[in-house]
Design a protein around this motif. Structure first.
Motif, PDB file in Angstrom:
ATOM      1  N   ARG A 212       0.817  -1.220   0.000  1.00  0.00           N
ATOM      2  CA  ARG A 212       0.000   0.000   0.000  1.00  0.00           C
ATOM      3  C   ARG A 212       0.846   1.263   0.000  1.00  0.00           C
ATOM      4  O   ARG A 212       0.540   2.217  -0.703  1.00  0.00           O
ATOM      5  CB  ARG A 212      -0.914   0.019   1.225  1.00  0.00           C
ATOM      6  CG  ARG A 212      -1.949  -1.079   1.209  1.00  0.00           C
ATOM      7  CD  ARG A 212      -2.686  -1.142   2.513  1.00  0.00           C
ATOM      8  NE  ARG A 212      -3.662  -0.061   2.646  1.00  0.00           N
ATOM      9  CZ  ARG A 212      -4.334   0.191   3.754  1.00  0.00           C
ATOM     10  NH1 ARG A 212      -4.104  -0.545   4.836  1.00  0.00           N
ATOM     11  NH2 ARG A 212      -5.202   1.155   3.813  1.00  0.00           N
ATOM     12  N   CYS A 232       3.134  -3.386   8.435  1.00  0.00           N
ATOM     13  CA  CYS A 232       3.719  -2.158   7.896  1.00  0.00           C
ATOM     14  C   CYS A 232       3.743  -1.093   9.001  1.00  0.00           C
ATOM     15  O   CYS A 232       2.689  -0.737   9.539  1.00  0.00           O
ATOM     16  CB  CYS A 232       2.905  -1.656   6.705  1.00  0.00           C
ATOM     17  SG  CYS A 232       3.412  -0.012   6.174  1.00  0.00           S
ATOM     18  N   CYS A 235       1.607   2.405   7.508  1.00  0.00           N
ATOM     19  CA  CYS A 235       0.154   2.501   7.296  1.00  0.00           C
ATOM     20  C   CYS A 235      -0.646   1.488   8.121  1.00  0.00           C
ATOM     21  O   CYS A 235      -1.863   1.525   8.143  1.00  0.00           O
ATOM     22  CB  CYS A 235      -0.179   2.349   5.817  1.00  0.00           C
ATOM     23  SG  CYS A 235      -0.065   0.664   5.203  1.00  0.00           S
TER      24      CYS A 235
HETATM   25 ZN   LIG Z   1       2.072   0.418   4.470  1.00  0.00          ZN
END
Ligand SMILES: [Zn+2]
Length: 457
Positions: A212, A232, A235
């Motif tokens: 993403r 992650c 995010c």
């Molecule tokens: Zn991310």
């Protein structure tokens, strides 16, 4: 429309009959020609069949056979396609052979293995009830391009099957991302932290950065490849909690694994009649699929204990004094899993690696440099010898040598007949590691000599 369907089925059947008499092109041509006559034929034939589809890079065939075993044990009226027939033409052939001439299905259920690249064409017409996506690994680059391209392909395919329940591998950050944009109902399967001795960081990763936002993933554990507890830091995209979770791998043996599988919190002890961790994933995915098709998880669990896969997937042969196992490899991640499995072999053995570079193998053999053949060095004297074979035996020879195996233990034998004769006298277990087209030839040579299940194609 009805007349068109009738003639398309008639044509397909006739072509199939002829091709079986001529012993060529049995699975692909009938469907291809029938689709030329009636492009929507598959959707007509599949309309009243409850299908489960399996796609993803590795483990499709094994997962499909596991589901098939459960369906067979349940006494269901089903049919399945074989691994060589996983494009729309092959899938259509299977359906038209299992329908009446007017297009009415003769069976209630279908287990359909589907090539990742063909999924867009197949799912639109097949409308599967349940779809298993096993994982996404980088395949030979000249076949499908980038792994993200494959992912986009599967996503597009699933957009045309919004009613399907998806069984997704929670440990694969690429597969997992399908749930971000699709409206399908999703269930998750995976191997939990602590179930197996795991690494803190991926050694060979096809997905190092967030799909993403491109930040680098953090891992709480890694099972193999890029699979594990990814997160992650930027995010927050992270591994989902599996509904079908392997919470413990109690024993890993040469002939199988004993695992604890938690199905929505309820624990089951499961015997998987195939060794290696990647088959533990396949087993969890198969239980998820069978359960989501509306059956008790126990029916799939029982099937796993009696299941035999064959056709190069840990297939056993009475070759040599201690037997031989064939383990198909087709990409670095799959190859690493087989190499890791060999680390668990605690007796001396002989390894045969057959490398081809034909269409179905991938033309570019540079992938062998991404796989961790170095781990063979750690086996010491347990690795009696390595025999390299196949069209690209010389490349494999160099690779094995660079992995730290001294020349005296490496042999080259390109002739499969001679290879099989030589292995017949082998005292220790033999492990055969062929690429796809090498497997087809080597397997035939082995069966001619010592017998084994004939594959009908
Ligand atoms: Zn991310």
């Amino acid at each position: 429309m009805k007349l068109k369907v009738f003639f398309a089925i008639l044509l397909g059947r006739a072509v199939r009959l002829v091709s079986r008499i001529l012993r060529r092109g049995g699975t692909d041509m009938p469907g291809r020609l029938a689709l030329k006559l009636c492009p929507e034929l598959l959707s007509v034939l599949a309309r009243d069949v409850k299908s489960v589809a399996i796609t993803g890079t590795n483990g499709k065939t094994t997962s499909a056979r596991m589901i098939e075993q459960a369906f067979s044990d349940l006494g269901l009226n089903y049919f399945a396609n074989r691994s060589g027939a996983n494009l729309i033409s092959g899938v259509t052939t299977e359906f038209l052979m299992n329908a009446t001439l007017t297009g009415r299905p003769k069976k209630d259920y279908a287990v359909i293995e589907c090539d990742e690249a063909a999924a867009t064409k197949v799912f639109r017409q097949l409308k599967p009830r349940v779809v298993v996506v096993t994982n996404l690994f980088r395949d030979q680059l000249d076949r499908y391009g980038e792994v993200t391209h494959t992912l986009a392909n599967i996503r597009r395919a699933l957009q045309d099957a919004p009613e399907a329940t998806l069984c997704l591998n929670a440990d694969c950050s690429l597969t997992s991302s399908l749930a971000l944009e699709l409206k399908n109902r999703v269930v998750w399967y995976g191997v939990n932290e602590g179930a197996v001795p795991s690494r803190a960081k991926p050694v060979l990763s096809d997905a190092t950065h967030c799909i993403r936002c491109q930040a680098e993933y953090e891992y709480s554990y890694v099972t193999y490849g890029h699979l594990g507890g990814f997160r992650c830091p930027r995010c927050g995209y992270s591994r989902r909690t599996p509904d079908y979770a392997v919470t413990d791998v109690v024993a890993q043996r040469l002939d199988g694994s004993e695992i604890v599988l938690s199905v929505r919190g309820e624990k089951h002890t499961v015997d998987v009649n195939l060794p290696a961790l990647y088959n533990v994933y396949n087993a969890a995915g198969a239980v998820a699929a069978v359960t989501e098709m509306g059956f008790a998880p126990e029916s799939a669990i029982r099937a796993l204990a009696s299941f035999h896969c064959g056709f190069g997937r840990m297939e056993e042969f009475r070759l040599g004094k201690a037997g031989a196992r064939m383990m198909l490899v087709k990409n670095p991640a799959g190859c690493d899993q087989v190499l890791e499995f060999l680390q668990e072999v605690h007796e001396p053995f002989t390894l045969v690696v057959c490398l081809n570079d034909r269409g179905a193998d991938g033309r570019d053999v540079s992938w062998i440099w991404d796989a961790s053949f170095e781990s063979l060095g750690a086996l010491g004297s347990r690795l009696r010898r390595v025999i390299v074979s196949g069209d690209r035996a010389a490349d494999m020879h160099v690779r094995i040598k660079y992995a730290g195996i001294e020349e005296a233990r490496i042999e080259e034998q390109r002739d499969y007949e001679a290879l099989v004769r030589e292995l017949e006298g082998e005292e220790v277990p033999v492990f055969l590691m062929p690429t796809y087209t090498a497997m087809l030839e080597l397997r035939q040579a082995v069966i001619r000599r010592v017998g084994g299940a004939e594959f009908w194609e």
